[in-house]
Every structure is written in C-alpha cells, then in structure tokens.
Design an enzyme around this catalytic site. Structure first.
Site, mmCIF file in Angstrom:
data_model
loop_
_atom_site.group_PDB
_atom_site.id
_atom_site.type_symbol
_atom_site.label_atom_id
_atom_site.label_comp_id
_atom_site.label_asym_id
_atom_site.label_seq_id
_atom_site.Cartn_x
_atom_site.Cartn_y
_atom_site.Cartn_z
ATOM 1 N N ASP A 101 0.834 -1.194 0.000
ATOM 2 C CA ASP A 101 0.000 0.000 0.000
ATOM 3 C C ASP A 101 0.876 1.254 0.000
ATOM 4 O O ASP A 101 2.022 1.223 0.450
ATOM 5 C CB ASP A 101 -0.907 0.015 1.226
ATOM 6 C CG ASP A 101 -1.999 -1.051 1.158
ATOM 7 O OD1 ASP A 101 -2.384 -1.441 0.042
ATOM 8 O OD2 ASP A 101 -2.463 -1.484 2.236
ATOM 9 N N TYR B 270 6.660 -8.658 8.212
ATOM 10 C CA TYR B 270 6.333 -7.237 8.344
ATOM 11 C C TYR B 270 6.632 -6.754 9.758
ATOM 12 O O TYR B 270 6.477 -7.510 10.730
ATOM 13 C CB TYR B 270 4.841 -6.991 8.075
ATOM 14 C CG TYR B 270 4.369 -7.322 6.693
ATOM 15 C CD1 TYR B 270 4.403 -6.372 5.675
ATOM 16 C CD2 TYR B 270 3.878 -8.594 6.393
ATOM 17 C CE1 TYR B 270 3.955 -6.682 4.390
ATOM 18 C CE2 TYR B 270 3.431 -8.908 5.113
ATOM 19 C CZ TYR B 270 3.472 -7.943 4.120
ATOM 20 O OH TYR B 270 3.038 -8.258 2.859
ATOM 21 N N ASP C 59 -6.458 1.889 8.175
ATOM 22 C CA ASP C 59 -5.128 2.503 8.279
ATOM 23 C C ASP C 59 -5.297 4.017 8.265
ATOM 24 O O ASP C 59 -6.402 4.534 8.456
ATOM 25 C CB ASP C 59 -4.194 2.009 7.158
ATOM 26 C CG ASP C 59 -4.667 2.406 5.753
ATOM 27 O OD1 ASP C 59 -5.664 3.168 5.623
ATOM 28 O OD2 ASP C 59 -4.044 1.957 4.778
ATOM 29 N N ARG D 285 -3.621 -4.753 7.494
ATOM 30 C CA ARG D 285 -4.671 -3.793 7.883
ATOM 31 C C ARG D 285 -5.842 -4.520 8.551
ATOM 32 O O ARG D 285 -6.384 -4.055 9.561
ATOM 33 C CB ARG D 285 -5.179 -3.037 6.664
ATOM 34 C CG ARG D 285 -4.248 -1.947 6.182
ATOM 35 C CD ARG D 285 -4.897 -1.139 5.086
ATOM 36 N NE ARG D 285 -4.993 -1.867 3.840
ATOM 37 C CZ ARG D 285 -5.962 -1.700 2.926
ATOM 38 N NH1 ARG D 285 -6.953 -0.862 3.165
ATOM 39 N NH2 ARG D 285 -5.957 -2.382 1.809
#
Length: 231
Positions: free
Chosen positions: A43, A71, A85, A177
C-alpha cells in the site's frame, strides 16, 4: 538483448506514498522496456521490500508472490478507521485505560496459526471486474468472504500506548490492515494500522534492497553509491 530483457530481479525499498505501480512505471521508463512487474503489492502508506522482475524473469513473479512475508509496524489503539489505516480519519474513539501489556500479548494468540481473515473493503480485490475500493468509496455495500491465511508468528515488540509495535510472519494474501482491525476488536478498544514495513519476502531482505533514488542514479549515470548491486 540487454540484461533487463534477458531478465533481472531488482530489490527495491519502496518509498512512503508511492504505489507499487509507481515503482514499476518509474523502472519501466528508466530501462526502456515494457515487460516489468512487481511480486506483491505494498500500500502507498507502507514501505519496504518490493521485488521487481524484468523481461523473461516476469514469468517468476507468481513464484516470488507465494513466498513467506515478514512485516514490522505499529497499531494505534483506541479508535478505528474505515480503511483500517491512516488513509482515512479515526472514528469511534474508545478508552484504553484498561489495556495492559499482558492483554496485548495474550490477544496475539487469537490470530496465530491458520485463521480466516476478511480482507478490507478498501482494497484492490475485484468483484464483477471492479476493485472493491471503488465501490466502497461510492458508499456501495461490499461484502467480502473470509479467506484462509496462515500467520506463522505475531509478536508485540514494544508498547507505547496508544501505539503498539509488532512483527508478523505470514503467508501471501494476509492483510495486515485487517489484522490491525481484528486485533482491536479482540481487545475491545479498536485499532488501526499506523505504520507498516515489509522486511522480508522468502530469503530476500529489505536490508539488501536499493532505494529508488539509488536505482535512478545508477541508471542515469552508470554509478551506484549505495553498495547494493542488482540481484
């Protein structure tokens, strides 16, 4: 045939606010070939490792996409956002005074292993040939079915309320997310993703990736100053 047509794998540390396709488009314009693609979207508000394949190596994209991902990032507790987010404003503020570090760590167990996860409605998943985020932006009701994913590890690295820092190792198709939103629901106070960095894809590391500035400089001048060669 130049090296990019023959096939190269380029590790890029995607800058903040760039889309993954922005990176592909920039590389395509620099190396002057059309056959360029990336192996897994990040993203715009995420940074970190983006694997870009050129020429004949674009056939390997699915292979890279299927690799395990790692991540790091942060959740902000005490509110939610429609996009899960910071692309939308926080709403439904709740008190977090009862949230303890023990509760934060215990809640990760609900999302470790093989789970079903509902992707965000503000995502590029398609229904009837259209990305669902376009429908969501128009206020059209979007219903997405839960999908099986595997979260191999989910650890809380640091707590500085309302911000919680995490590390996640997961299979392809996992939405961090959605994990943020679901984690907030489990805690009863809401949460949204406030930062995200992809640090690893398979054995490829963000630490070994080039910045976009470095790649551009190298292609324009023939010199590379960061000490990180092409893969």
């Amino acid at each position: 045939m130049n090296k990019y047509e023959a096939g190269q794998v380029i590790l890029i540390d995607k800058p903040l606010d760039w889309t993954s396709f922005d990176v592909v488009r920039k590389i395509r314009s620099l190396i002057k070939i059309k056959k360029v693609g990336h192996a897994g979207t990040l993203d715009p508000l995420a940074t970190g490792l983006l694997i870009v394949c050129t020429g004949k190596f674009t056939k390997k994209i699915n292979e890279y996409m299927g690799m395990e991902k790692e991540y790091t990032g942060s959740f902000t507790l005490g509110a939610i956002t429609p996009t899960y987010d910071l692309e939308s404003e926080p709403i439904e503020t709740k008190d977090i005074s009862e949230i303890t570090e023990e509760k934060l760590r215990a809640a990760t167990a609900f999302f470790t292993g093989d789970i079903l996860q509902v992707p965000p409605i503000h995502s590029a998943i398609k229904q009837a040939g259209k990305p669902v985020y376009l429908m969501a932006r128009k206020g059209i009701d979007v219903v997405l079915e839960p999908r099986p994913v595997t979260i191999k590890s989910f650890t809380i690295e640091k707590v500085d309320l309302p911000v919680v820092y995490f590390k996640v190792v997961c299979t392809t198709g996992t939405y961090i997310r959605s994990l943020a939103n679901d984690y907030g629901q489990q805690l009863g106070c809401g949460a949204y993703l406030s930062s995200l960095r992809r640090t690893r894809i398979g054995d490829y590391l963000a630490a070994d990736a080039q910045t976009m500035e470095g790649f551009v400089r190298k292609e324009k001048t023939g010199t590379f100053l960061e000490g990180q060669p092409d893969t």
